[in-house]
Scaffold this motif. Structure first.
Motif, PDB file in Angstrom:
ATOM      1  N   ARG A  36       0.833  -1.194   0.000  1.00  0.00           N
ATOM      2  CA  ARG A  36       0.000   0.000   0.000  1.00  0.00           C
ATOM      3  C   ARG A  36       0.874   1.252   0.000  1.00  0.00           C
ATOM      4  O   ARG A  36       1.957   1.266   0.557  1.00  0.00           O
ATOM      5  N   PHE A  37       0.400   2.305  -0.656  1.00  0.00           N
ATOM      6  CA  PHE A  37       1.113   3.575  -0.654  1.00  0.00           C
ATOM      7  C   PHE A  37       0.867   4.302   0.658  1.00  0.00           C
ATOM      8  O   PHE A  37      -0.251   4.308   1.151  1.00  0.00           O
ATOM      9  N   PRO A  38       1.859   4.968   1.228  1.00  0.00           N
ATOM     10  CA  PRO A  38       3.270   4.878   0.850  1.00  0.00           C
ATOM     11  C   PRO A  38       3.955   3.689   1.507  1.00  0.00           C
ATOM     12  O   PRO A  38       3.543   3.241   2.566  1.00  0.00           O
ATOM     13  N   SER A  39       4.990   3.176   0.871  1.00  0.00           N
ATOM     14  CA  SER A  39       5.784   2.082   1.427  1.00  0.00           C
ATOM     15  C   SER A  39       7.197   2.591   1.665  1.00  0.00           C
ATOM     16  O   SER A  39       7.935   2.844   0.717  1.00  0.00           O
ATOM     17  N   THR A  40       7.543   2.798   2.914  1.00  0.00           N
ATOM     18  CA  THR A  40       8.849   3.376   3.237  1.00  0.00           C
ATOM     19  C   THR A  40       9.940   2.339   3.450  1.00  0.00           C
ATOM     20  O   THR A  40      11.100   2.692   3.635  1.00  0.00           O
ATOM     21  N   ASP A  53      11.575  -4.404  -5.181  1.00  0.00           N
ATOM     22  CA  ASP A  53      11.357  -2.966  -5.275  1.00  0.00           C
ATOM     23  C   ASP A  53      12.713  -2.262  -5.313  1.00  0.00           C
ATOM     24  O   ASP A  53      13.662  -2.693  -4.672  1.00  0.00           O
ATOM     25  N   SER A  95      11.657   3.489  -2.339  1.00  0.00           N
ATOM     26  CA  SER A  95      10.614   3.600  -1.330  1.00  0.00           C
ATOM     27  C   SER A  95       9.861   4.906  -1.539  1.00  0.00           C
ATOM     28  O   SER A  95      10.364   5.850  -2.147  1.00  0.00           O
ATOM     29  N   ASP A  96       8.632   4.972  -1.056  1.00  0.00           N
ATOM     30  CA  ASP A  96       7.779   6.151  -1.221  1.00  0.00           C
ATOM     31  C   ASP A  96       7.839   7.023   0.015  1.00  0.00           C
ATOM     32  O   ASP A  96       7.932   6.531   1.137  1.00  0.00           O
ATOM     33  N   SER A  97       7.743   8.323  -0.193  1.00  0.00           N
ATOM     34  CA  SER A  97       7.775   9.261   0.918  1.00  0.00           C
ATOM     35  C   SER A  97       6.459   9.246   1.681  1.00  0.00           C
ATOM     36  O   SER A  97       5.388   9.137   1.102  1.00  0.00           O
ATOM     37  N   ALA A  98       6.553   9.378   2.993  1.00  0.00           N
ATOM     38  CA  ALA A  98       5.361   9.480   3.836  1.00  0.00           C
ATOM     39  C   ALA A  98       5.202  10.899   4.367  1.00  0.00           C
ATOM     40  O   ALA A  98       4.534  11.126   5.362  1.00  0.00           O
TER      41      ALA A  98
END
Length: 242
Positions: free
Chosen positions: A91-95, A101, A104-107
């Motif tokens: 699920r977004f975000p994934s840190t 992968d 990583s996505d920013s939170a």
């Protein structure tokens, strides 16, 4: 390891356990007992994991037959029921970076989801089946590496976060323990045969719940759960009951 104090010996002990279970599984590809020293003496592949702690690639096949309860009762009495099937993706975000992968996505703007995608597999399955982790008698999990099996103990809520190694120390996940994990021997004893591995887990639990897992039987098993992870983080979990 730095966060919770897990050690190389804990990872090796998982491999030793699964190798012992695989000895009594006629379907296992690798049937050889080993010691912690054997595991730690094998070459380092990616620190701290040794060669014997990472499953091989493999060919294989598995199949299950699903039918109505009415028809099944005309064939046999020891029915095994599918109580839940869950699937999930990150699920977004994934840190947290989880291979394969590459980022990583920013939170910074969107808050973190309440649980990881692997935790959500179990949560969804438990809710669908109307049970909780304390009801589980046996588990078959995706042990791509011995360290990953420890993660699944926690993701399936078989113990609190950071306490997977304590289950190993107490012998809880071994045959005869409180919650045996991978009595089949796991991928450590089979190799990874994508996508047969997920169905192979269901097959093993079916034999366990029917009392047909000779030599590796979890006594009195009535509820089992699987956990599997595939490419790019997709995962699945199945709960079977007697």
């Amino acid at each position: 390891m730095a966060l919770y104090g897990d050690t190389a010996q804990h990872f090796a002990a998982v491999r030793v356990k699964n190798a012992l279970n695989g000895l009594n599984n006629p379907n296992a590809r690798y049937r050889k007992a080993m010691t912690i020293d054997d595991v730690l003496a094998s070459p380092i592949v990616s620190d701290p994991l040794h060669l014997l702690e990472i499953c091989a690639t493999s060919d294989g096949a598995a199949a299950v037959i699903l039918t109505t309860e009415e028809f099944a009762r005309t064939k046999r009495s020891d029915l095994v029921r599918v109580a839940a099937v869950s699937t999930a993706t990150p699920r977004f975000p994934s840190t947290n970076i989880e291979l394969p992968d590459i980022a990583s996505d920013s939170a910074a703007v969107v808050g973190l989801p309440p649980e990881s995608f692997r935790q959500s597999l179990a949560t969804t399955a438990y809710e669908e089946a109307g049970i909780g982790p304390s009801d589980i008698d046996v588990a078959e999990v995706y042990d791509l590496s011995s360290a990953m099996e420890l993660d699944w103990y926690e993701d399936l809520a078989l113990c609190a976060r950071g306490e997977g190694a304590k289950l190993v120390d107490a012998g809880d996940t071994a045959l005869g323990g409180r919650i045996p994990v991978n009595p089949s021997g796991g991928l450590a004893s089979f190799g990874e045969a994508v996508p047969a591995q997920a169905l192979a887990q269901v097959c093993e639990l079916t034999w366990q719940l029917r009392g047909q897992a000779t030599g590796r039987q979890v006594e009195g098993a009535k509820v089992g759960i699987t956990a599997n992870q595939g490419l790019f983080g997709h995962g699945s979990s199945v709960i079977l009951t007697r």
